[in-house]
Design a protein around this motif. Structure first.
Motif: not given
Length: 135
Positions: A51, A54-55, A58, A60, A91-92, A95-96, A100-101
């Motif tokens: 993660l 990830c933001q 989310h 990350g 996952a990125w 997230s973008c 949900q991851v």
């Protein structure tokens, strides 16, 4: 760890230590025989590696591609027999997109899949060596 290190350097140092301590010949043999290193995957997730890009909302760290490069390079340097890079990229992307991851290994593919009766994707992509491990 040096207090002048940034999050990217700290993560790379932790990743290098983890892989140096946990990956050996037997880890690779087990992976080739279809026995993935599930305990190692749990440690990888605990460090937040999948993660990292990830933001924050989310789960990350919001690292950029540049900041994540040392960590991803170490996956190759240690020949990690798990889909760490693939999961980080998938996952990125989720997230973008504001999605949900899920936990566990995930990947991206350009193949078409069908939903089964349990709402799981079914299909094949010969380019994804990790496909049997992901959900």
């Amino acid at each position: 760890m040096n207090e002048d290190m940034n999050i990217s350097e700290m993560l790379a140092e932790q990743v290098n230590r983890l892989f140096t301590d946990r990956i050996d010949r037997q880890t690779w043999v087990d992976a080739e025989d279809g026995r993935p290193a599930t305990a190692l995957w749990a440690e990888i997730e605990q460090l937040g590696i999948p993660l990292a890009m990830c933001q924050e909302q989310h789960g990350g760290a919001g690292l950029s591609w540049t900041e994540s490069e040392p960590m991803l390079r170490l996956c190759g340097a240690h020949a990690v027999p798990l889909p760490v890079g693939e999961t980080a990229i998938a996952a990125w992307a989720l997230s973008c997109a504001g999605l949900q991851v899920p936990e566990g290994p995930i990947t991206v593919s350009t193949s078409l899949y069908q939903m089964d009766g349990q709402d799981r994707l079914q299909g094949r992509d010969t380019q994804l060596s990790w496909l049997p491990l992901v959900e």
